[in-house]
Scaffold this motif. Structure first.
Motif, PDB file in Angstrom:
ATOM      1  N   GLY A 180       0.812  -1.210   0.000  1.00 31.72           N
ATOM      2  CA  GLY A 180       0.000   0.000   0.000  1.00 31.72           C
ATOM      3  C   GLY A 180       0.846   1.261   0.000  1.00 31.72           C
ATOM      4  N   LYS A 224     -11.797  -6.605   2.121  1.00 32.94           N
ATOM      5  CA  LYS A 224     -11.736  -5.155   2.029  1.00 32.94           C
ATOM      6  C   LYS A 224     -10.292  -4.687   1.770  1.00 32.94           C
ATOM      7  N   GLN A 227      -9.587  -5.107  -1.794  1.00 32.69           N
ATOM      8  CA  GLN A 227     -10.229  -4.033  -2.581  1.00 32.69           C
ATOM      9  C   GLN A 227      -9.441  -2.730  -2.484  1.00 32.69           C
ATOM     10  N   PHE A 228      -9.016  -2.411  -1.262  1.00 30.29           N
ATOM     11  CA  PHE A 228      -8.225  -1.189  -1.076  1.00 30.29           C
ATOM     12  C   PHE A 228      -6.967  -1.251  -1.930  1.00 30.29           C
ATOM     13  N   LYS A 366      -7.404   4.266   4.747  1.00 35.87           N
ATOM     14  CA  LYS A 366      -7.749   2.887   4.400  1.00 35.87           C
ATOM     15  C   LYS A 366      -7.073   1.922   5.365  1.00 35.87           C
ATOM     16  N   GLN A 377     -13.811  -1.080   8.702  1.00 35.79           N
ATOM     17  CA  GLN A 377     -12.797  -0.794   7.696  1.00 35.79           C
ATOM     18  C   GLN A 377     -12.964   0.644   7.219  1.00 35.79           C
ATOM     19  N   GLY A 378     -11.887   1.203   6.685  1.00 36.60           N
ATOM     20  CA  GLY A 378     -12.006   2.531   6.091  1.00 36.60           C
ATOM     21  C   GLY A 378     -11.357   3.619   6.914  1.00 36.60           C
ATOM     22  N   TRP A 382      -8.651   3.560   9.995  1.00 37.73           N
ATOM     23  CA  TRP A 382      -7.325   4.117   9.775  1.00 37.73           C
ATOM     24  C   TRP A 382      -6.919   5.017  10.951  1.00 37.73           C
TER      25      TRP A 382
END
Lengths: 429, 429
Positions: A180, A224, A227-228, A366, A377-378, A382
């Motif tokens: 990431g 998730k 997806q991120f 994220k 999540q999200g 974070w």
């Protein structure tokens, strides 16, 4: 004075090998107790390993995730730190042999942690990059930056792509977080730093042997996170196992192969064992020392192990606790209390793990968080991830500096520690 | 594409060798002008050299006094950075040879700065420590800490004293500031970090060849700095010249000698020259390139030099300007304006140095400042010193992180970056 210039004491001597999460948590519990504590580590600092990937990607200075062990022990009476490597444990004579001399113990705690497991693949060990220590993370930082400098210089498209192709093996938190971070660098920094290079061609590949990333977390977190990552442009390869690497070509158990000058191996860890306490019958999966509920190494009353190096098999964790910071800290604290009980001739209490959940971050806004009763999540995840990491970081100064860096990086989409302080390879050798 | 993958342009090409104070100041003046600029440095970052001593003594992280050169040049059209070492200048063919290829120039600016001058003493060069780059400063940081770890282990009083005896050669700002910082560590940190070691025996010796320290500053500054140092317990030796060092014993031109495992050489610098532009007739004292008032290297219209490497002899400075940040920055800026004048076919303007004064810090609340019209010492000078250094540091994040560290260190009498990230010598080899 005894060997290693540690005075004899009327208190029992506890030797702790390793100043990681387990060793430090244990040491803190023993401060001001009637014991002599000798803490041995081959570094003079504690490393906050969960943030190593941010050092590799220029988001944090190495010094803000390291903390001097001597400073932790300041003001603890009867504490001795020694910067040394333990070479051997003589369980019969109850002494250890180090590169600076021998010393006897009344109680020994092995908190040596884990190291990268290459599963016997020498090519990958030699040519791949690991990320378990600060020097390793700095080497990776240098290599990533050197690759882009070199990519600028070549007209060979194949070579250029290979220099800008990052293969990360292992879809655990380390691999996911590194992938990431690299994706964010590709998006936010490379086009500005290398306007004369088509950095859109840079690739980040994350390779996972099983059918989902973050396999230790919930299915929703795995999904998730994937997806991120895909949203950030990371290629996630599942059910693919890397079999070999020659420094240029990554081969797999599949038809897929990758031309890459950078392979980061985050696909496994194994416990660090010491000669004399490494007999086959003592060890379990991943070389972990089998311990009972009191963290006693099987067959010894006076030798203990905590954290990654300890395998405590329980109903909830038949293969031992996860090799992460939380179990290490909890076992360290608990063993500290038990050692005091031993000294005070009280009965030992069995260890019980309090699962506080687990989390991983993929990028700005994220992250995925699994709490025992609640998964999310999200953006909020974070912020929770950041708060928890700041909380567990040792040292007020480190917290402030890391916080400032995160705020700056967030506002500016930047990572300023992109410095090749010690080159890893020379350009155009 | 030409060599080094730099496109041909209709604009004249200016090559700048070196991303120090002079090179960066020059580059900034050329942004958005009708020139192509190629900046070459062997590091990918600019180093804020005046604070290197704080890295060596654990007060600041190395990454906060370094700044990515590519980030400085972000958004400048027609700018190209190359991480490379320049091997040769072919003044006839107007091209330079580097380790990544050759490239032609229309105008060449040499801003290579200076390096430690050991005056031909190979022993000192091999066994002494220099402090002109970040890796050198980190090596010194490791060595200082390793010495104390080793001092703990020996019962030989002579060896222990030798490990805790620091000899700093050179009473300029670098030597004075390093000596002061070590004295503060001795007082504030060592007794807490090494309770089992008699750290009162640690010695800091500052050796100066002439009859006063800080000889480039006013007499009152010299005198006050010496008082400050002595107040902190530093032994200041004047009119003593170090003649040799065998790794254990420092000998001088005097009866005095020192048993020390650590000799820091801060007694001189010399300009860094490049083959092809190093003929004897071009060079002056300290290998500096003789330049005229327009920073043109004698005998060349299209080659310039700025900063430490340039010797511009004027009435006020018959031996050239001081080899420090201020003249380099001012010359860089001025040359930038002159290069624009050349491109626009205008007449060049001669350089005129605006003396903004000089300063040095000895320790907390202790600094000396010489302004052109006003000299002062003590607490206020110390705040001025800090403010000026924060002001000239490149990068908002660096400023904030350095400021936070200074506030923390001030309040806590601490320096937390006392980390041996890469050991300089192995303990008990």
């Amino acid at each position: 004075m005894s060997a290693m210039n540690i005075p004899q004491s009327s208190f029992p001597r506890i030797i702790i090998i390793g100043g990681g999460f387990g060793g430090i948590a244990l040491a803190k519990k023993l401060s001001k107790k009637e014991v002599q504590v000798v803490l041995i580590d081959k570094h003079n600092y504690h490393t906050f390993q969960p943030l190593l990937y941010q050092v590799s990607t220029g988001g944090l200075e190495p010094d803000s995730i390291a903390y001097p062990i001597r400073k932790v022990l300041q003001g603890y009476p009867n504490f001795y730190f020694r910067l040394a490597e333990v070479l051997q444990i003589d369980t019969g004579k109850r002494k250890i042999k180090t590169n600076i001399g021998e010393i006897q113990y009344n109680y020994l705690v092995v908190a040596t942690g884990s190291e990268t497991n290459f599963f016997g693949n020498k090519n990958i060990k030699t040519l791949g990059m690991a990320m378990k220590t600060i020097p390793q993370s700095l080497n990776l930082r240098s290599l990533i930056l050197e690759n882009f400098e070199q990519a600028l210089l070549t007209d060979d498209l194949h070579e250029r792509d290979s220099l800008m192709n990052f293969v990360i093996v292992g879809g655990g938190p380390t691999g996911v977080e590194l992938a990431g971070a690299l994706a964010e660098i590709k998006k936010g920094i490379l086009p500005k730093d290398y306007p004369d290079l088509d950095t859109r061609r840079a690739q980040i590949n994350l390779i996972q042997g099983s059918d989902r990333i973050l396999p230790a977390m919930s299915e929703v977190a795995s999904k998730k996170a994937e997806q991120f990552l895909e949203g950030l442009g990371v290629h996630v390869w599942k059910n693919v196992r890397v079999t070999d690497y020659d420094g240029k070509l990554v081969t797999t158990n599949n038809d897929i192969s990758f031309n890459s000058e950078t392979l980061v191996w985050a696909a496994g860890v194994k416990a660090v064992n010491i000669e004399g306490l490494d007999a086959k019958e003592l060890l379990s999966r991943g070389n972990r020392l089998k311990v009972n509920r009191f963290n006693q190494v099987e067959g010894f009353n006076e030798i203990f192990a905590v954290g990654d190096v300890a395998q405590m098999e329980t109903e909830a964790f038949p293969n031992g606790h996860p090799m992460m910071a939380q179990p290490a800290m909890q076992q360290g604290e608990h063993l500290g209390e038990n050692l005091v009980r031993i000294v005070e001739n009280k009965a030992l209490k069995p260890f019980k793990y309090r699962d506080k959940g687990s989390m991983a971050t993929v990028g700005r806004n994220k992250a995925v968080v699994d709490l025992p009763k609640f998964k999310f999540q999200g953006v909020f995840a974070w912020f929770v991830w950041m708060f928890v990491h700041l909380y567990f970081l040792i040292g007020f100064r480190n917290r402030v500096v890391v916080f400032i860096n995160w705020v700056y990086n967030y506002i500016r989409f930047d990572r300023e520690a992109r410095l090749i302080i010690r080159p890893f390879k020379k350009i155009h050798q």
